[in-house]
Scaffold this active site. Structure first.
Site, PDB file in Angstrom:
ATOM      1  N   ASN A  26       0.820  -1.747  -0.120  1.00 52.73           N
ATOM      2  CA  ASN A  26       0.193  -0.175  -0.499  1.00 52.73           C
ATOM      3  C   ASN A  26       0.766   0.966   0.128  1.00 52.73           C
ATOM      4  O   ASN A  26       0.703   1.910  -0.722  1.00 52.73           O
ATOM      5  CB  ASN A  26      -0.599  -0.127   0.824  1.00 52.73           C
ATOM      6  CG  ASN A  26      -1.861   0.703   1.221  1.00 52.73           C
ATOM      7  OD1 ASN A  26      -1.811   1.942   0.672  1.00 52.73           O
ATOM      8  ND2 ASN A  26      -2.424   0.908   2.201  1.00 52.73           N
ATOM      9  N   ASP A  27       1.538   1.534   0.871  1.00 53.92           N
ATOM     10  CA  ASP A  27       2.434   2.853   1.224  1.00 53.92           C
ATOM     11  C   ASP A  27       3.600   3.177   0.302  1.00 53.92           C
ATOM     12  O   ASP A  27       3.897   4.249  -0.379  1.00 53.92           O
ATOM     13  CB  ASP A  27       3.179   2.720   2.647  1.00 53.92           C
ATOM     14  CG  ASP A  27       1.766   2.865   3.662  1.00 53.92           C
ATOM     15  OD1 ASP A  27       0.378   3.275   3.563  1.00 53.92           O
ATOM     16  OD2 ASP A  27       2.477   2.025   5.014  1.00 53.92           O
ATOM     17  N   VAL A  28       4.423   1.854  -0.351  1.00 53.17           N
ATOM     18  CA  VAL A  28       4.728   1.931  -1.407  1.00 53.17           C
ATOM     19  C   VAL A  28       4.416   2.462  -2.392  1.00 53.17           C
ATOM     20  O   VAL A  28       5.084   2.359  -3.915  1.00 53.17           O
ATOM     21  CB  VAL A  28       6.340   0.797  -1.645  1.00 53.17           C
ATOM     22  CG1 VAL A  28       7.084   0.814  -0.182  1.00 53.17           C
ATOM     23  CG2 VAL A  28       5.021  -0.342  -1.882  1.00 53.17           C
ATOM     24  N   ALA A  76       1.398   2.952   7.373  1.00 56.83           N
ATOM     25  CA  ALA A  76       1.537   5.023   8.085  1.00 56.83           C
ATOM     26  C   ALA A  76       0.100   4.861   8.478  1.00 56.83           C
ATOM     27  O   ALA A  76      -0.234   6.272   8.525  1.00 56.83           O
ATOM     28  CB  ALA A  76       1.854   5.335   6.843  1.00 56.83           C
TER      29      ALA A  76
END
Length: 473
Positions: A399-401, A441
């Site tokens: 998700n975050d990356v 995050a």
């Protein structure tokens, strides 16, 4: 005892030097997947030589030492047999805390019984000034490593919130405590007062806590690398106290390599290396998005059959693994899916973000475990431009990356972090357990709701296994 410790046999010094050379070769080998096995072997042989040499040359209390090795080895063996790959990051943090605690205990032992360590000045009867510097710095770094690693362990294991905990005036407090620690270490050189030594230890425990709590979940991989460096420097400092060249060499290697890795990761994440060391890079000043809440957004859901059909008819597929793949242990099924696609004439590549997962190299280790060919695995800077030309970006639990808000939203806690440009692919297949959760995050990902995205909502391993079945038909 003092003379016994100082008079290390020549052969032992040579053995420690040989162990140090093997440790250097181990690090060199671990720099490449092809040579990693040889690197591991060199490290194992080097450590065996170092431990055996120490046992042979230090016979006092040998039964207790052997007993401790057996107990510790047994605990390590049990953990190795039962630990899940998804729990490796917090395990590494836990091990770092033990290294830090060991440095603190050795330092305290040397302070309380300096004669046994051969660090007493024969003229004054006090601890040698240079040894006081070694003790002060070793205990300080060890205590920081211990308390900081405990916080990292709690955050990574979910026992503590991964969100930054921002204390008012934290920078001033941190600078004040660090200045106090350095001042006390300097004062300790001129005055061997008991209160100075214990004050250094207590303040170091406190600053280790304060340096890590402001750091958010998305940046925890850098923290792991940084704490690894701290543990190395603590070991090196204790090596001087113990007059052990192997510890000095090993600690310096771990400390310097950890610092270099932290610097490389900071550059990859567009973070300031100095602010990482100061523990202040977790406070971007923005709000963290919470899971749930707000109006529901429209997204396009698909099935394993849809995904198999789309990829089977594509020319190129880029697979982006993340923590979701690690949780479900989907790497073996993913490799099988890639193999089937290649038989259909599809070009398959794997895109690795430097902080995908919870620790440096997390995804690389999992893909290597599944025997994914090394030449199909690419780092972010080598493959990011390829997304605009590829037919399918297959994102599995990352998700975050892959979140484009890192490029546009200055209020986001991940702002400034380079991300994989999966949204530029013609089609994005995004494997996710449900739409309710967000990444570590705590930020929702706009890619979920784009017109070219198809959400595959299921356990990652089950979804990939079903795709494999449909590709095999």
């Amino acid at each position: 005892m003092e003379h016994a410790i100082a008079a290390t046999p020549v052969w032992a010094e040579f053995a420690y030097l040989l162990a140090g050379v093997l440790f250097i070769l181990a690090l060199r080998g671990l720099s490449s997947p092809e040579s990693s096995q040889a690197g591991n072997r060199n490290g194992i042989i080097g450590m065996f030589i170092a431990v055996a040499t120490t046992l042979i040359t230090h016979t006092n209390g040998l039964p207790f030492i052997v007993g401790a090795i057996i107990i510790g080895g047994g605990i390590g063996w049990y953990i190795a047999q039962n630990i899940k790959m998804t729990a490796m990051p917090e395990l590494v943090a836990g091990f770092h805390s033990l290294v830090g605690l060991a440095a603190v205990l050795v330092g305290a032992s040397a302070f309380l019984n300096p004669e046994a360590f051969g660090i007493v000045d024969s003229v004054t009867g006090l601890i040698k000034p240079v040894s006081r510097i070694e003790l002060g710095l070793g205990v300080a770094i060890g205590a920081i490593t211990f308390s900081g690693s405990i916080i990292a362990f709690l955050k990574l294991s979910g026992r503590m919130s991964g969100n930054p905990i921002l204390l008012p005036g934290r920078h001033i407090i941190n600078i004040g405590i660090l200045a106090g620690i350095l001042g006390l270490v300097g004062y300790f050189v001129t005055d061997q007062a008991v209160w100075i030594f214990w004050s250094v230890m207590v303040l170091s425990f406190v600053i280790g806590f304060l340096l890590i709590v402001p750091i958010g979940g998305a940046d925890m991989p850098v923290v792991i690398s940084m704490l690894n460096s701290y543990s190395g420097w603590a070991a090196a400092a204790m090596g001087f106290t113990l007059h052990n060249s192997a510890m000095i060499i090993t600690g310096a290697l771990v400390g310097s390599s950890g610092a270099i890795l932290s610097y490389i990761m900071c550059k990859a994440m567009n973070r300031s290396f100095i602010s990482v060391i100061a523990g202040g890079f977790g406070d971007a000043g923005g709000a963290t998005a919470a899971a749930g809440g707000g109006p529901a957004k429209a997204y396009k859901a698909g099935s394993a059959e849809d995904a198999a059909f789309i990829m089977q008819n594509a020319e190129s597929v880029i697979i982006v693994p993340g923590y979701g793949m690690a949780v479900s242990q989907a790497q073996h099924a993913l490799r099988e899916m890639g193999d089937l696609l290649k038989k259909e004439g599809v070009s398959v590549k794997y895109a690795i973000h430097p902080v995908a997962g919870r620790m440096p190299g997390h995804m690389n280790v999992l893909l290597a475990e599944a025997n994914v060919p090394y030449d199909e695995v690419f780092e972010l800077e080598d493959i990011n431009n390829d997304f605009s030309q590829c037919d399918v970006a297959f994102v599995i639990g990352a998700n975050d990356v892959t979140n484009p808000l890192a490029k546009t939203d200055k209020t986001s806690p991940i702002y400034g972090m380079p991300v994989l440009d999966v949204e530029k692919a013609k089609t994005v297949l995004f494997v996710k357990r449900s739409m309710g959760g967000v990444g570590y995050a705590g930020v929702d990902n706009p890619v979920f709701y784009m017109d070219n995205t198809m959400m595959l909502l299921a356990d990652a391993k089950k979804m990939v296994e079903t795709i494999v079945k449909n590709l095999g038909h």
